[in-house]
Design an enzyme around this catalytic site. Structure first.
Site, mmCIF file in Angstrom:
data_model
loop_
_atom_site.group_PDB
_atom_site.id
_atom_site.type_symbol
_atom_site.label_atom_id
_atom_site.label_comp_id
_atom_site.label_asym_id
_atom_site.label_seq_id
_atom_site.Cartn_x
_atom_site.Cartn_y
_atom_site.Cartn_z
ATOM 1 N N ASP A 119 -7.867 30.243 21.252
ATOM 2 C CA ASP A 119 -6.906 29.186 20.942
ATOM 3 C C ASP A 119 -5.610 29.748 20.345
ATOM 4 O O ASP A 119 -5.590 30.840 19.778
ATOM 5 C CB ASP A 119 -7.503 28.226 19.906
ATOM 6 C CG ASP A 119 -8.575 27.323 20.488
ATOM 7 O OD1 ASP A 119 -9.027 27.577 21.618
ATOM 8 O OD2 ASP A 119 -8.973 26.369 19.797
ATOM 9 N N HIS A 126 -9.530 33.085 18.533
ATOM 10 C CA HIS A 126 -8.073 32.837 18.505
ATOM 11 C C HIS A 126 -7.303 34.059 18.978
ATOM 12 O O HIS A 126 -7.572 35.174 18.510
ATOM 13 C CB HIS A 126 -7.630 32.466 17.088
ATOM 14 C CG HIS A 126 -8.229 31.179 16.607
ATOM 15 N ND1 HIS A 126 -9.504 31.096 16.110
ATOM 16 C CD2 HIS A 126 -7.732 29.915 16.599
ATOM 17 C CE1 HIS A 126 -9.769 29.831 15.805
ATOM 18 N NE2 HIS A 126 -8.713 29.089 16.099
#
Ligand SMILES: [Zn+2]
Length: 344
Positions: A159, A305
């Site tokens: 992400d 991430h």
């Protein structure tokens, strides 16, 4: 003491600085999202103690500002005028609000807690309040937290990117192992780093939607949420030349019954996760890898991430994650390929 507001718009970021009486100290300065290092340098170059202020819809830059040693505060909506349908409260307004109200009225962000520092209990409460809606959407195939538990499949997801150099390094590792992943990109960065989107598509990865500016969804109106999703989808398609993504992940997993209802009314399919080693808080590469290998089950969706800050620990953990999951007999799939647990 000076107060710097950091705003976002379709064009990128804007910074405006005022003194304690709200008088403008610098003219507003604009930075496109590729020039965030310059934005941070601009703030660090101020020759006074500085309070940097964002609103709760600006969730992708604070980690990097804090890592650079800036004092970052969040001004919540009850202190601020209404936002436009697309964009944060203006930089000058943010700075003047902080000067007028004082830092005691703001939330001082902490690196290990992130943009929503101080709202963790509220977030948990809101997430819990949306259980019924989540279950209904999962049953209807509109939401997925994990795949079927009888298939030895796992989906890696990344992400908050793309963000050089981390996204490229993650793509290098995935390429070396021939493993696919799904990237939930923020529109602000997708527009700035289109070459990374192209590379994701060329390597066969999934490219999905994580909003434009990483807002706290319960603070948005329906129109603002839809605009975040639509603009990001268009931005990703334009950057990479592909189709508009249908998969959507809410920042922070934030949701309320109302937000879930709005999401159900869009074309987006909501994707959550069931394994999260909190790599964004930088707990160490070994911790990230061990947590994933301990928690992954058949059908797991792993949340990692590639953007939002220094992601070198995530990059370093990735080979051990991939090798460990392969040793345990898992196959890597795109989220798109997962059969939702509730549908079959
Ligand atoms: Zn995120």
């Amino acid at each position: 003491m000076l107060y710097a507001g950091v705003a976002w718009s379709a064009a990128g970021y804007e910074v405006e600085t005022v003194d304690g009486d709200g008088r403008r100290m610098t003219s507003p300065v604009s930075f496109d999202a590729r020039r965030t290092d310059e934005l941070i340098g601009h703030l660090r170059g101020m020759d006074h103690r500085l309070v940097t202020v964002v609103d709760s819809t600006n969730g992708i830059l604070d980690g990097r500002m804090m890592a650079a040693g800036l004092d970052v505060y969040r001004a919540d909506p009850h202190l601020l005028p209404p936002r436009p349908v697309f964009g944060s409260v203006g930089a000058g307004e943010l700075a003047r609000t902080a000067a007028r109200r004082g830092t005691a009225s703001l939330a001082r962000l902490e690196r290990g807690r992130g943009t929503q520092t101080g709202r963790e209990d509220l977030l948990a409460e809101w997430i819990a309040s949306a259980e019924t809606e989540l279950a209904a959407m999962t049953t209807a195939g509109l939401c997925l937290s994990h795949g079927r538990r009888d298939r030895r499949e796992v989906a890696l997801t990344f992400d908050d990117g793309p963000l050089p150099p981390y996204t490229g390094r993650i793509l290098d590792v995935l390429e070396r192992y021939g493993v696919p992943a799904t990237f939930f990109c923020v529109g602000m960065n997708a527009r700035a780093y289109g070459e990374e989107i192209v590379r994701m598509r060329e390597q066969g990865h999934g490219v999905a939607n994580h909003t434009w500016s990483h807002p706290f969804l319960p603070d948005l109106t329906r129109a603002q949420l839809v605009e975040q999703i639509d603009r990001t989808g268009e931005g990703i398609a334009e950057a990479g030349g592909g189709a508009v993504p249908t998969l959507f992940r809410p920042p922070y997993g934030s949701r309320t019954p109302e937000v879930m209802g709005w999401l159900a009314g869009t074309d987006a399919r909501t994707v959550l996760w069931d394994v999260a080693p909190d790599d964004w808080a930088m707990p160490g590469a070994d911790f990230i890898a061990t947590t994933i290998l301990d928690q992954a089950r058949p059908g797991s969706v792993v949340l990692l991430h590639d953007g939002g800050g220094d992601r070198s620990q995530t990059v370093d953990a990735l080979p051990a994650v991939i090798e460990g999951l392969l040793e345990r007999g898992f196959r890597f799939v795109l989220v798109d390929e997962m059969v939702p647990a509730a549908v079959v």
